[in-house]
Design an enzyme around this catalytic site. Sequence first.
Site, short mmCIF file in Angstrom:
data_model
loop_
_atom_site.label_atom_id
_atom_site.label_comp_id
_atom_site.label_asym_id
_atom_site.label_seq_id
_atom_site.Cartn_x
_atom_site.Cartn_y
_atom_site.Cartn_z
CG HIS A 82 -0.13 0.25 2.45
ND1 HIS A 82 0.42 -0.66 3.26
CD2 HIS A 82 -0.01 1.29 3.23
CE1 HIS A 82 0.99 -0.26 4.21
NE2 HIS A 82 0.60 1.02 4.40
C1 UD1 Z 1 -2.26 5.43 6.08
C2 UD1 Z 1 -0.75 5.71 6.66
C3 UD1 Z 1 0.25 4.67 6.47
C4 UD1 Z 1 -0.37 3.44 7.10
C5 UD1 Z 1 -1.51 3.15 6.25
C6 UD1 Z 1 -2.11 1.73 6.67
C7 UD1 Z 1 -0.32 8.25 6.72
C8 UD1 Z 1 0.54 9.08 5.95
N1 UD1 Z 1 -0.31 7.00 5.96
O1 UD1 Z 1 -1.91 5.32 4.66
O2 UD1 Z 1 1.41 5.22 7.31
O3 UD1 Z 1 0.67 2.44 6.74
O4 UD1 Z 1 -2.64 4.12 6.83
O5 UD1 Z 1 -3.33 1.61 6.01
O6 UD1 Z 1 -0.83 8.67 7.54
N2 UD1 Z 1 -9.31 4.93 1.95
C9 UD1 Z 1 -10.30 4.01 1.95
N3 UD1 Z 1 -11.00 3.73 2.91
C10 UD1 Z 1 -10.25 3.90 4.52
C11 UD1 Z 1 -9.14 4.68 4.25
C12 UD1 Z 1 -8.59 5.01 3.20
O7 UD1 Z 1 -11.18 3.82 0.96
O8 UD1 Z 1 -10.99 3.74 5.26
C13 UD1 Z 1 -8.64 5.12 0.82
C14 UD1 Z 1 -8.95 6.42 0.32
O9 UD1 Z 1 -8.96 6.61 -1.04
C15 UD1 Z 1 -7.81 7.34 0.71
C16 UD1 Z 1 -6.62 6.24 0.54
O10 UD1 Z 1 -7.21 5.11 0.89
O11 UD1 Z 1 -7.47 8.20 -0.18
C17 UD1 Z 1 -5.42 6.69 1.36
O12 UD1 Z 1 -5.55 6.77 2.79
P1 UD1 Z 1 -4.90 7.52 3.81
O13 UD1 Z 1 -5.59 7.53 5.25
O14 UD1 Z 1 -4.62 8.73 3.02
O15 UD1 Z 1 -3.55 6.71 3.75
P2 UD1 Z 1 -3.31 5.32 3.60
O16 UD1 Z 1 -2.60 4.76 2.28
O17 UD1 Z 1 -4.24 4.37 4.07
#
Ligand code: UD1
Length: 365
Positions: A207
Amino acid sequence: MLRLVSVVGARPNFMKIAPLIAEMRRRPDNIEPILIHTGQHYDESMNDSFFRDLNIPMPDLNLEVGSGTHAEQTGKIMIELERPLDRLEPDWVIVVGDVNSTMAGALVASKLNIKVAHVEAGLRSRDRTMPEEINRIVTDAIADLLLTPSPDANENLFREGIPPAKIQFVGNIMIDTLYRSLERARQSDLLRRMGLEPGAFCVMTLHRPSNVDHRETLAGILDAVRAIQQEITVVFPIHPRTRARLDEFGLSDFAAAMPGLVLTEPLGYIDFLSLYSNSRLVLTDSGGIQEETTALAIPCLTLRDTTERPITVTQGTNRLVGSDPERIKLEAFAVLKAGQPRTEIPELWDGKTAARIVDAIEQRS
Ligand code: UD1
């Protein structure tokens, strides 16, 4: 009475906060625990299932900030957190790990002159293109108590000029949760449901933006997987970010067409533990999984060039292999040929870290 506010937001926070909340609740005469969820993660599979699996009480407050760019997400958390923290006047705010919610929570608290304790302080990948590295550096620079998981973390903090009196080596909080959950994972029927035999499959998780946000890199990793799944089944629970990129880059059909690649939704904590603890090999770019595989003596290939958890390489089962498809294949086949790897459980990864953390906070209050 100590009022301790814990701030969580994303999936890797939940297994770190669970044993701490449990430990605080064991000391009701001295501690009033309050839990604030930023809402960074919100899907059932990224959030609710972890609260259930880990017996974390419902948050006292959910800020529901959701997704966004880094500035949007971090800024929103800060704005939404300021008023409740000001009103609650806690003695300490506890933040864990390295996600955006961690840094945002630490910044808001320290500006309100509330003491900040950072759990999992001092880890450094020395790769500032990783958003988490920025979160780690900022959080550690302003925290009042830096609770470290390994001696290398203490060294990093000394080098950055953090006063030694603020630093305490307490061990790895994730391992508290891991040990507590093993028995329930043994009872999980996930393998049976998925038709998997113990020791006869690999697990992959992916991821990191550096691996999944560029088509060429992601396609290259999938190319390596194509070769591996011809030898052994590969189970791949897909993070929402990765799922979105596969669709966007037109790679979903390529992945779906591989007969030995089993694609699933993200799994809950207990099911995922049951999965990787029975696997032959884990391929990952996660931070926590590097540690969990070391604790369980499962071989781990980390698809990154750096790690903030070097102890998993020097003492454990982890190897950094980057994202070059040829290298991934080579290393994976080497592991599949080799016997059971040796691992040395790092110091204080003993399941008692939560108690040491709450003791440390009590002593400094
Ligand atoms: C975040 C953390 C990362 C961690 C990861 C574990 C930061 C900078 N990154 O990354 O360190 O390893 O979590 O999962 O804080 N999304 C969904 N559903 C959710 C959450 C996210 O669909 O419940 C999708 C959305 O499109 C979102 C993308 O995932 O834009 C990224 O989510 P985000 O929280 O920005 O970062 P992660 O890649 O999950």
